[in-house]
Design a protein around this motif. Structure first.
Motif, PDB file in Angstrom:
ATOM      1  N   PRO A   1      -2.695  -3.842  -9.434  1.00 20.48           N
ATOM      2  CA  PRO A   1      -1.615  -2.735  -9.584  1.00 20.48           C
ATOM      3  C   PRO A   1      -1.790  -2.338 -11.079  1.00 20.48           C
ATOM      4  O   PRO A   1      -0.876  -1.571 -11.615  1.00 20.48           O
ATOM      5  CB  PRO A   1      -0.264  -3.638  -9.352  1.00 20.48           C
ATOM      6  CG  PRO A   1      -0.560  -4.848  -9.857  1.00 20.48           C
ATOM      7  CD  PRO A   1      -1.872  -5.232  -9.452  1.00 20.48           C
ATOM      8  N   VAL A   2      -2.868  -2.092 -11.822  1.00 14.36           N
ATOM      9  CA  VAL A   2      -3.053  -1.526 -12.962  1.00 14.36           C
ATOM     10  C   VAL A   2      -4.539  -0.918 -13.290  1.00 14.36           C
ATOM     11  O   VAL A   2      -5.358  -1.364 -12.366  1.00 14.36           O
ATOM     12  CB  VAL A   2      -2.723  -2.346 -14.399  1.00 14.36           C
ATOM     13  CG1 VAL A   2      -1.123  -2.617 -14.290  1.00 14.36           C
ATOM     14  CG2 VAL A   2      -3.588  -3.676 -14.323  1.00 14.36           C
TER      15      VAL A   2
ATOM     16  N   SER B   1      -6.285   7.186  -5.705  1.00 18.04           N
ATOM     17  CA  SER B   1      -5.863   7.048  -7.080  1.00 18.04           C
ATOM     18  C   SER B   1      -6.167   5.599  -7.281  1.00 18.04           C
ATOM     19  O   SER B   1      -6.521   4.740  -6.355  1.00 18.04           O
ATOM     20  CB  SER B   1      -4.172   7.098  -7.053  1.00 18.04           C
ATOM     21  OG  SER B   1      -3.963   7.182  -8.469  1.00 18.04           O
ATOM     22  N   ASP B   2      -5.946   5.155  -8.565  1.00 16.79           N
ATOM     23  CA  ASP B   2      -6.346   3.652  -8.896  1.00 16.79           C
ATOM     24  C   ASP B   2      -5.179   2.639  -8.758  1.00 16.79           C
ATOM     25  O   ASP B   2      -5.555   1.629  -8.679  1.00 16.79           O
ATOM     26  CB  ASP B   2      -6.664   3.712 -10.464  1.00 16.79           C
ATOM     27  CG  ASP B   2      -5.573   4.122 -11.647  1.00 16.79           C
ATOM     28  OD1 ASP B   2      -4.547   4.825 -11.194  1.00 16.79           O
ATOM     29  OD2 ASP B   2      -5.741   4.057 -12.721  1.00 16.79           O
ATOM     30  N   HIS B   3      -3.854   3.113  -8.515  1.00 13.83           N
ATOM     31  CA  HIS B   3      -2.925   2.118  -7.961  1.00 13.83           C
ATOM     32  C   HIS B   3      -1.483   3.234  -7.812  1.00 13.83           C
ATOM     33  O   HIS B   3      -1.805   4.232  -8.020  1.00 13.83           O
ATOM     34  CB  HIS B   3      -2.605   1.212  -9.266  1.00 13.83           C
ATOM     35  CG  HIS B   3      -2.412   1.665 -10.583  1.00 13.83           C
ATOM     36  ND1 HIS B   3      -1.639   2.553 -10.964  1.00 13.83           N
ATOM     37  CD2 HIS B   3      -3.410   1.700 -11.560  1.00 13.83           C
ATOM     38  CE1 HIS B   3      -1.827   2.737 -12.324  1.00 13.83           C
ATOM     39  NE2 HIS B   3      -2.693   2.283 -12.790  1.00 13.83           N
ATOM     40  N   GLY B   4      -0.612   2.706  -7.330  1.00 12.46           N
ATOM     41  CA  GLY B   4       0.600   3.489  -7.157  1.00 12.46           C
ATOM     42  C   GLY B   4       1.426   3.407  -8.541  1.00 12.46           C
ATOM     43  O   GLY B   4       0.986   3.461  -9.556  1.00 12.46           O
ATOM     44  N   TYR B   5       2.749   3.954  -8.303  1.00 19.14           N
ATOM     45  CA  TYR B   5       3.625   4.312  -9.409  1.00 19.14           C
ATOM     46  C   TYR B   5       5.086   4.186  -9.013  1.00 19.14           C
ATOM     47  O   TYR B   5       5.543   4.084  -7.953  1.00 19.14           O
ATOM     48  CB  TYR B   5       3.261   5.491 -10.019  1.00 19.14           C
ATOM     49  CG  TYR B   5       3.328   5.829 -11.497  1.00 19.14           C
ATOM     50  CD1 TYR B   5       2.825   5.375 -12.448  1.00 19.14           C
ATOM     51  CD2 TYR B   5       4.687   6.582 -11.803  1.00 19.14           C
ATOM     52  CE1 TYR B   5       3.250   5.475 -13.803  1.00 19.14           C
ATOM     53  CE2 TYR B   5       4.760   6.885 -12.973  1.00 19.14           C
ATOM     54  CZ  TYR B   5       4.076   6.322 -14.065  1.00 19.14           C
ATOM     55  OH  TYR B   5       4.458   6.607 -15.339  1.00 19.14           O
TER      56      TYR B   5
ATOM     57  N   ARG C   1       8.992  -5.726 -16.153  1.00 15.22           N
ATOM     58  CA  ARG C   1       9.184  -6.458 -14.902  1.00 15.22           C
ATOM     59  C   ARG C   1       7.869  -6.356 -14.045  1.00 15.22           C
ATOM     60  O   ARG C   1       7.738  -5.561 -13.378  1.00 15.22           O
ATOM     61  CB  ARG C   1      10.236  -5.626 -14.085  1.00 15.22           C
ATOM     62  CG  ARG C   1      10.585  -5.927 -12.635  1.00 15.22           C
ATOM     63  CD  ARG C   1      10.479  -7.474 -12.175  1.00 15.22           C
ATOM     64  NE  ARG C   1      11.123  -7.632 -10.839  1.00 15.22           N
ATOM     65  CZ  ARG C   1      10.402  -8.302  -9.866  1.00 15.22           C
ATOM     66  NH1 ARG C   1       9.040  -8.354  -9.712  1.00 15.22           N
ATOM     67  NH2 ARG C   1      10.837  -8.338  -8.668  1.00 15.22           N
ATOM     68  N   PRO C   2       6.983  -7.678 -14.108  1.00 14.12           N
ATOM     69  CA  PRO C   2       5.701  -7.567 -13.402  1.00 14.12           C
ATOM     70  C   PRO C   2       6.115  -7.683 -12.081  1.00 14.12           C
ATOM     71  O   PRO C   2       7.006  -8.162 -11.639  1.00 14.12           O
ATOM     72  CB  PRO C   2       5.183  -9.082 -13.776  1.00 14.12           C
ATOM     73  CG  PRO C   2       5.741  -9.192 -15.363  1.00 14.12           C
ATOM     74  CD  PRO C   2       7.062  -8.652 -14.985  1.00 14.12           C
ATOM     75  N   ASN C   3       5.174  -6.815 -11.228  1.00 19.23           N
ATOM     76  CA  ASN C   3       5.428  -6.752  -9.776  1.00 19.23           C
ATOM     77  C   ASN C   3       4.133  -6.464  -9.081  1.00 19.23           C
ATOM     78  O   ASN C   3       3.223  -5.596  -9.609  1.00 19.23           O
ATOM     79  CB  ASN C   3       6.634  -5.441  -9.788  1.00 19.23           C
ATOM     80  CG  ASN C   3       5.860  -4.298  -9.847  1.00 19.23           C
ATOM     81  OD1 ASN C   3       5.591  -3.569  -9.089  1.00 19.23           O
ATOM     82  ND2 ASN C   3       6.076  -3.635 -11.060  1.00 19.23           N
ATOM     83  N   MET C   4       4.337  -6.540  -7.812  1.00 16.11           N
ATOM     84  CA  MET C   4       3.247  -6.067  -6.759  1.00 16.11           C
ATOM     85  C   MET C   4       4.003  -5.330  -5.464  1.00 16.11           C
ATOM     86  O   MET C   4       3.667  -5.487  -4.458  1.00 16.11           O
ATOM     87  CB  MET C   4       2.427  -6.974  -6.235  1.00 16.11           C
ATOM     88  CG  MET C   4       1.635  -7.622  -7.473  1.00 16.11           C
ATOM     89  SD  MET C   4       0.188  -9.012  -7.114  1.00 16.11           S
ATOM     90  CE  MET C   4      -0.992  -7.718  -6.654  1.00 16.11           C
ATOM     91  N   PHE C   5       5.160  -4.480  -6.047  1.00 15.04           N
ATOM     92  CA  PHE C   5       5.682  -3.875  -5.078  1.00 15.04           C
ATOM     93  C   PHE C   5       4.868  -2.864  -4.259  1.00 15.04           C
ATOM     94  O   PHE C   5       3.814  -2.464  -4.822  1.00 15.04           O
ATOM     95  CB  PHE C   5       6.891  -3.068  -5.477  1.00 15.04           C
ATOM     96  CG  PHE C   5       8.028  -3.792  -6.068  1.00 15.04           C
ATOM     97  CD1 PHE C   5       8.833  -4.627  -5.242  1.00 15.04           C
ATOM     98  CD2 PHE C   5       8.579  -3.763  -7.289  1.00 15.04           C
ATOM     99  CE1 PHE C   5       9.839  -5.592  -5.526  1.00 15.04           C
ATOM    100  CE2 PHE C   5       9.546  -4.644  -7.899  1.00 15.04           C
ATOM    101  CZ  PHE C   5      10.320  -5.159  -6.853  1.00 15.04           C
ATOM    102  N   GLU C   6       5.218  -2.379  -2.983  1.00 11.95           N
ATOM    103  CA  GLU C   6       4.590  -1.428  -2.153  1.00 11.95           C
ATOM    104  C   GLU C   6       4.129  -0.346  -3.184  1.00 11.95           C
ATOM    105  O   GLU C   6       3.240   0.387  -2.931  1.00 11.95           O
ATOM    106  CB  GLU C   6       5.099  -1.033  -0.879  1.00 11.95           C
ATOM    107  CG  GLU C   6       5.529  -2.236   0.124  1.00 11.95           C
ATOM    108  CD  GLU C   6       4.112  -2.519   0.750  1.00 11.95           C
ATOM    109  OE1 GLU C   6       3.706  -2.284   1.738  1.00 11.95           O
ATOM    110  OE2 GLU C   6       3.586  -3.735   0.084  1.00 11.95           O
ATOM    111  N   THR C   7       5.356   0.282  -3.725  1.00 12.50           N
ATOM    112  CA  THR C   7       5.093   1.499  -4.546  1.00 12.50           C
ATOM    113  C   THR C   7       4.205   1.519  -5.688  1.00 12.50           C
ATOM    114  O   THR C   7       3.360   2.417  -6.163  1.00 12.50           O
ATOM    115  CB  THR C   7       6.375   1.703  -5.317  1.00 12.50           C
ATOM    116  OG1 THR C   7       6.990   0.777  -5.729  1.00 12.50           O
ATOM    117  CG2 THR C   7       7.371   2.534  -4.137  1.00 12.50           C
ATOM    118  N   SER C   8       3.693  -0.079  -6.091  1.00 16.20           N
ATOM    119  CA  SER C   8       2.846  -0.029  -7.248  1.00 16.20           C
ATOM    120  C   SER C   8       1.383  -0.322  -6.749  1.00 16.20           C
ATOM    121  O   SER C   8       0.339  -0.027  -7.341  1.00 16.20           O
ATOM    122  CB  SER C   8       3.215  -1.241  -7.981  1.00 16.20           C
ATOM    123  OG  SER C   8       4.439  -1.220  -8.887  1.00 16.20           O
ATOM    124  N   ILE C   9       1.286  -0.815  -5.335  1.00 16.51           N
ATOM    125  CA  ILE C   9      -0.148  -1.133  -4.658  1.00 16.51           C
ATOM    126  C   ILE C   9      -0.578  -0.258  -3.693  1.00 16.51           C
ATOM    127  O   ILE C   9      -1.720  -0.143  -3.285  1.00 16.51           O
ATOM    128  CB  ILE C   9      -0.092  -2.528  -4.301  1.00 16.51           C
ATOM    129  CG1 ILE C   9       0.895  -2.688  -3.025  1.00 16.51           C
ATOM    130  CG2 ILE C   9       0.162  -3.367  -5.264  1.00 16.51           C
ATOM    131  CD1 ILE C   9       0.688  -3.916  -2.178  1.00 16.51           C
TER     132      ILE C   9
END
Length: 454
Positions: free
Chosen positions: A67-68, A273-277, A301-309
């Protein structure tokens, strides 16, 4: 007469199957699905992004494996996971000089180059600035962009394959498109692959060109209802959506150029895109290394939420993909290498972990398809979390190795917004055990040690 007609049709069909397609891949920076009209965004218009879904296919469950920026882009090009590639977090300027992608792992542009394609990349690289990591050593015959990472939208300094660096006056979003249009015109008589990697809508979101800012100057966008969001969240959202609008306008310029040059019917166009946001989503700003933007919480806040992936993925493939095609199967950016080579009919023995989604584009059902997405984010810069994820259709398990009491379990079927962490619910112990077994299997196959110090 019938024999002659039948022979003609066979020849036409054979010529179509042997057609050497061009491919343009537009990759934005930090753009989640929620920012695009065809995915439900209504505060701004994205007619050109939407047109790709209307005239081609929209993928409703498109994800990234990291996610980055840097690890995701490395996976996008190679079909390999971030820990294999040695790029597990976004690269700082100093890190870029010592680390990055390597041609030890063959990229899909390199496969295309070997098959006679002129391969170009314009804009953001962010996969290392050491010699072995540069675009020219990883499949690109043409490069004009920034090897290191981000830059200010009005301070564009680009480097080419000869290491010549020059400042370019103007708006970055327009500059990238100007260069892309020149590339298309110069290579229209030969098969080409062009990757246009915009810095937008990455922060800082502006200033954007006046034509784009005029569209949103009075916009009062909807924002998350997460409690205690900072007062400037709506302003951040407006500025972000302005940058998305600027990309859409420039995508339109690329599509119009294809039409003007007689290339529209022979060019595959991919937008992603390269990832979400996040802007207020889950109380955060940014992506997998999100930071709290609430009045009562601070820090990363490290995360792998749907909005990030989750990412937008739309593909226009004239004469092959039926307009309005909807692909609901789970895909990931690790699929790009086998899918692009698959669409182009190129054979390659390059090892990868992806699936070829060409059959999905054609409305066919593949013999095998993924039932999960495996994700990694081994942090170096913003925190020391070492996250691993298994996402199935109904569940998501996230392990935070190296830190205690941060693991997460979400019931995506009943809680798609991931508002309730069920990791400590005893009734879900069997679910956790099954997901953990799948995660362990993936890590074992990759020789992936989430507790590694590297």
């Amino acid at each position: 007469m019938k024999t002659i007609l039948f022979t003609f049709l066979l020849l036409a069909s054979a010529q179509a199957s042997q057609k050497k397609w061009n491919v343009i891949t537009v990759v934005t920076d930090d753009q989640s699905q929620w920012s695009v009209g065809c995915y439900g965004q209504s505060d701004i218009q994205t007619p050109h992004m939407d047109s790709l879904a209307k005239d081609g296919a929209i993928f409703t469950n498109a994800f990234v494996n990291s996610p980055v920026c840097s690890p995701s882009r490395a996976t996008f090009l190679t079909g390999r996971h971030s820990t294999e590639l040695g790029v597990t977090d976004w690269l700082t300027g100093g890190q870029s000089q010592k680390n990055g992608i390597s041609n030890k792992f063959t990229s899909w542009p390199e496969i295309l180059r070997q098959n006679g394609y002129t391969t170009g990349l314009i804009g953001k690289w962010h996969l290392g600035s050491r010699e072995a990591s540069l675009p020219k050593n990883n499949g690109f015959t043409y490069f004009k962009g920034n090897p290191a990472g981000g830059w200010h939208p009005k301070k564009t300094i680009f480097t080419d394959n000869q290491n010549k660096t020059e400042p370019i006056t103007g708006d970055s979003v327009n500059i990238c498109t100007d260069i892309a249009i020149d590339f298309i015109k110069e290579n229209k008589s030969r098969p080409f692959s062009l990757l246009v990697h915009y810095r937008e809508p990455h922060a800082p979101y502006g200033p954007m060109p006046s034509i784009d800012e005029a569209k949103t100057k009075d916009l009062k966008p909807a924002i998350s209802d997460y409690p205690n969001l900072n007062k400037n969240t709506a302003k951040l959202m407006r500025n972000y959506l302005t940058a998305v609008s600027a990309v859409d306008r420039n995508l339109g310029r690329i599509l119009e150029t294809l039409k003007e040059q007689g290339l529209e019917e022979k060019t595959i166009v991919i937008f992603t895109s390269d990832h979400g946001y996040n802007i207020g989503h889950h109380g955060l700003r940014f992506k997998g290394n999100g930071y709290w933007i609430t009045t009562d919480k601070k820090g990363c806040r490290p995360n792998m939420f749907e909005t990030s992936i989750s990412v937008p993925l739309m593909i226009r493939w004239p004469g092959v993909v039926k307009p309005g095609t909807r692909v609901d199967a789970m895909t990931a950016n690790i699929d790009m290498l086998p899918s692009i080579t698959g669409m182009l009919g190129l054979q390659s023995a390059t090892p990868h972990h992806g699936y070829d989604f060409t059959p999905l584009l054609k409305g066919e059902k593949p013999a095998q398809w993924r039932t999960e997405v495996f994700g990694q984010y081994q942090m170096i810069n913003d925190a020391k979390h070492s996250m691993r994820m298994i996402r199935t259709k109904d569940w998501k398990l996230i392990r935070h190795y190296k830190v205690e009491n941060k693991d997460e379990l979400y019931d995506l079927k009943n809680d798609p917004g991931e508002t309730i962490n069920l990791i400590n619910e005893k009734k879900h112990a069997k679910v956790i055990s099954k997901l953990q077994a799948r995660m362990d299997s993936r890590m074992k196959a990759l020789k992936d040690d989430p507790l590694s110090k590297s």
